[in-house]
Design a protein around this motif. Structure first.
Motif, PDB file in Angstrom:
ATOM      1  N   ALA A  71       0.829  -1.207   0.000  1.00  0.00           N
ATOM      2  CA  ALA A  71       0.000   0.000   0.000  1.00  0.00           C
ATOM      3  C   ALA A  71       0.867   1.262   0.000  1.00  0.00           C
ATOM      4  O   ALA A  71       0.568   2.230  -0.721  1.00  0.00           O
ATOM      5  CB  ALA A  71      -0.927  -0.006   1.216  1.00  0.00           C
ATOM      6  N   LEU A  72       1.945   1.245   0.761  1.00  0.00           N
ATOM      7  CA  LEU A  72       2.849   2.398   0.782  1.00  0.00           C
ATOM      8  C   LEU A  72       3.539   2.580  -0.568  1.00  0.00           C
ATOM      9  O   LEU A  72       3.691   3.704  -1.063  1.00  0.00           O
ATOM     10  CB  LEU A  72       3.904   2.223   1.880  1.00  0.00           C
ATOM     11  CG  LEU A  72       3.446   2.493   3.319  1.00  0.00           C
ATOM     12  CD1 LEU A  72       4.542   2.098   4.303  1.00  0.00           C
ATOM     13  CD2 LEU A  72       3.089   3.962   3.488  1.00  0.00           C
ATOM     14  N   ALA A  73       3.968   1.473  -1.166  1.00  0.00           N
ATOM     15  CA  ALA A  73       4.629   1.546  -2.468  1.00  0.00           C
ATOM     16  C   ALA A  73       3.703   2.130  -3.523  1.00  0.00           C
ATOM     17  O   ALA A  73       4.116   2.948  -4.359  1.00  0.00           O
ATOM     18  CB  ALA A  73       5.112   0.159  -2.886  1.00  0.00           C
ATOM     19  N   MET A  74       2.447   1.738  -3.497  1.00  0.00           N
ATOM     20  CA  MET A  74       1.478   2.296  -4.445  1.00  0.00           C
ATOM     21  C   MET A  74       1.239   3.774  -4.162  1.00  0.00           C
ATOM     22  O   MET A  74       1.115   4.587  -5.094  1.00  0.00           O
ATOM     23  CB  MET A  74       0.164   1.515  -4.367  1.00  0.00           C
ATOM     24  CG  MET A  74       0.259   0.086  -4.880  1.00  0.00           C
ATOM     25  SD  MET A  74       0.739  -0.012  -6.629  1.00  0.00           S
ATOM     26  CE  MET A  74      -0.721   0.687  -7.409  1.00  0.00           C
ATOM     27  N   ARG A  75       1.203   4.124  -2.894  1.00  0.00           N
ATOM     28  CA  ARG A  75       0.992   5.527  -2.535  1.00  0.00           C
ATOM     29  C   ARG A  75       2.156   6.395  -3.015  1.00  0.00           C
ATOM     30  O   ARG A  75       1.955   7.525  -3.459  1.00  0.00           O
ATOM     31  CB  ARG A  75       0.841   5.645  -1.014  1.00  0.00           C
ATOM     32  CG  ARG A  75       0.645   7.071  -0.511  1.00  0.00           C
ATOM     33  CD  ARG A  75       0.471   7.102   0.978  1.00  0.00           C
ATOM     34  NE  ARG A  75       0.338   8.465   1.467  1.00  0.00           N
ATOM     35  CZ  ARG A  75       0.196   8.779   2.742  1.00  0.00           C
ATOM     36  NH1 ARG A  75       0.177   7.825   3.671  1.00  0.00           N
ATOM     37  NH2 ARG A  75       0.069  10.043   3.106  1.00  0.00           N
TER      38      ARG A  75
ATOM     39  N   LYS B  57       5.191  -4.549  -6.959  1.00  0.00           N
ATOM     40  CA  LYS B  57       5.167  -5.832  -7.672  1.00  0.00           C
ATOM     41  C   LYS B  57       5.889  -6.918  -6.875  1.00  0.00           C
ATOM     42  O   LYS B  57       5.420  -8.064  -6.804  1.00  0.00           O
ATOM     43  CB  LYS B  57       5.797  -5.668  -9.055  1.00  0.00           C
ATOM     44  CG  LYS B  57       4.931  -4.912 -10.038  1.00  0.00           C
ATOM     45  CD  LYS B  57       5.534  -4.909 -11.429  1.00  0.00           C
ATOM     46  CE  LYS B  57       6.813  -4.090 -11.485  1.00  0.00           C
ATOM     47  NZ  LYS B  57       7.357  -3.987 -12.845  1.00  0.00           N
ATOM     48  N   MET B  58       7.036  -6.574  -6.276  1.00  0.00           N
ATOM     49  CA  MET B  58       7.782  -7.562  -5.509  1.00  0.00           C
ATOM     50  C   MET B  58       6.959  -8.087  -4.341  1.00  0.00           C
ATOM     51  O   MET B  58       6.935  -9.297  -4.069  1.00  0.00           O
ATOM     52  CB  MET B  58       9.090  -6.950  -4.991  1.00  0.00           C
ATOM     53  CG  MET B  58       9.956  -7.931  -4.200  1.00  0.00           C
ATOM     54  SD  MET B  58      10.331  -9.435  -5.135  1.00  0.00           S
ATOM     55  CE  MET B  58      11.326  -8.744  -6.474  1.00  0.00           C
ATOM     56  N   LYS B  59       6.257  -7.194  -3.657  1.00  0.00           N
ATOM     57  CA  LYS B  59       5.437  -7.628  -2.531  1.00  0.00           C
ATOM     58  C   LYS B  59       4.274  -8.509  -3.003  1.00  0.00           C
ATOM     59  O   LYS B  59       3.886  -9.463  -2.327  1.00  0.00           O
ATOM     60  CB  LYS B  59       4.925  -6.421  -1.750  1.00  0.00           C
ATOM     61  CG  LYS B  59       6.012  -5.762  -0.915  1.00  0.00           C
ATOM     62  CD  LYS B  59       6.626  -6.762   0.048  1.00  0.00           C
ATOM     63  CE  LYS B  59       7.896  -6.284   0.677  1.00  0.00           C
ATOM     64  NZ  LYS B  59       8.533  -7.318   1.525  1.00  0.00           N
ATOM     65  N   LEU B  60       3.713  -8.208  -4.161  1.00  0.00           N
ATOM     66  CA  LEU B  60       2.649  -9.051  -4.704  1.00  0.00           C
ATOM     67  C   LEU B  60       3.168 -10.445  -5.034  1.00  0.00           C
ATOM     68  O   LEU B  60       2.482 -11.445  -4.794  1.00  0.00           O
ATOM     69  CB  LEU B  60       2.037  -8.393  -5.944  1.00  0.00           C
ATOM     70  CG  LEU B  60       1.132  -7.192  -5.684  1.00  0.00           C
ATOM     71  CD1 LEU B  60       0.738  -6.527  -6.994  1.00  0.00           C
ATOM     72  CD2 LEU B  60      -0.122  -7.611  -4.904  1.00  0.00           C
TER      73      LEU B  60
END
Length: 244
Positions: free
Chosen positions: A55-59, A67-70
């Motif tokens: 969520a932070l990366a998208m923000r 992508k890595m977290k997904l």
């Protein structure tokens, strides 16, 4: 007799030496085995952490971390299809159509009724020029969701692939649907701006194109005129009518 006694003593001593080792091994195994509840709690904590980081990366517009977290979430939770759905959508938004198509197709192998998977696969494959492969996904998307835009795309791809009878069937289904008059589509104008026309007018224009390609000029003219009666400023329909 003394020799026999020596062997007996040795056997007893060996037994005493071996027994603690076996006990020690059992103790080690007991320590390394993690209870299922502890493992589940650990995975839940890691999932929560990865979701927060995503969520932070998208923000912060950091797509590589997102992508890595997904990927990590997908690996840890193979039965949770929301993660590949999110990844496929993310790739599509980034216009990485090859990647979005591959993720969506893998997703559909697990759940062929995933609307997100069907939508991403259909539009990604269309962007890649793989119209034959995109077509069945648009068809399935319409059948499962009732989405009229998917039906329009189905008829347009059938027309593009010169499957004229199928295209006519699809476009006539669209024309008969009362909701088609309530929805709009965007089309380009000569000045590079976009204009909205009713989906019903768009369907009539497409019907005219199908008839035109089949050499049926009279039917094509009727369809183009019907499109203009519904949307009088429809530039593309005006051009198609003039071309006749």
């Amino acid at each position: 007799m003394k020799i026999m006694m020596k062997y007996a003593v040795l056997i007893v001593l060996l037994g005493l030496l071996i027994q603690p080792v076996a006990v020690a091994q059992d103790s080690t195994n007991a320590q390394t085995e993690v209870p299922a509840t502890v493992q589940a709690d650990s995975n839940k904590a890691r999932n929560n952490s990865d979701n927060r980081i995503y969520a932070l990366a998208m923000r912060y517009n950091d797509a590589s971390v997102a992508k890595m977290k997904l990927y990590e979430l997908m690996e840890r939770n193979p039965n949770n299809l929301s993660y590949p759905e999110t990844l496929a959508s993310l790739y599509f938004e980034m216009e990485q159509y090859g990647s979005s198509a591959l993720v969506a197709l893998d997703l559909l192998e697990k759940n062929d009724k995933s609307l997100i998977g069907l939508e991403v696969a259909a539009f990604s494959l269309e962007q890649l020029g793989a119209l034959e492969r995109a077509l069945p996904h648009f068809e399935s998307l319409h059948l499962l969701s009732g989405d009229l835009f998917s039906l329009y795309k189905t008829s347009y791809l059938q027309y593009s692939l010169k499957k004229y009878e199928e295209a006519l069937n699809s476009v006539n289904m669209l024309i008969r649907d009362k909701k088609a008059a309530e929805q709009n589509l965007n089309f380009p104008k000569e000045d590079n701006t976009m204009q909205q026309v009713s989906m019903l007018a768009a369907a009539q224009n497409l019907k005219g194109l199908i008839y035109k390609d089949q050499g049926s000029a009279t039917e094509a003219r009727t369809a183009f005129e019907e499109a203009l009666s519904l949307s009088p400023d429809f530039e593309l329909a005006k051009e198609n009518l003039a071309d006749l």
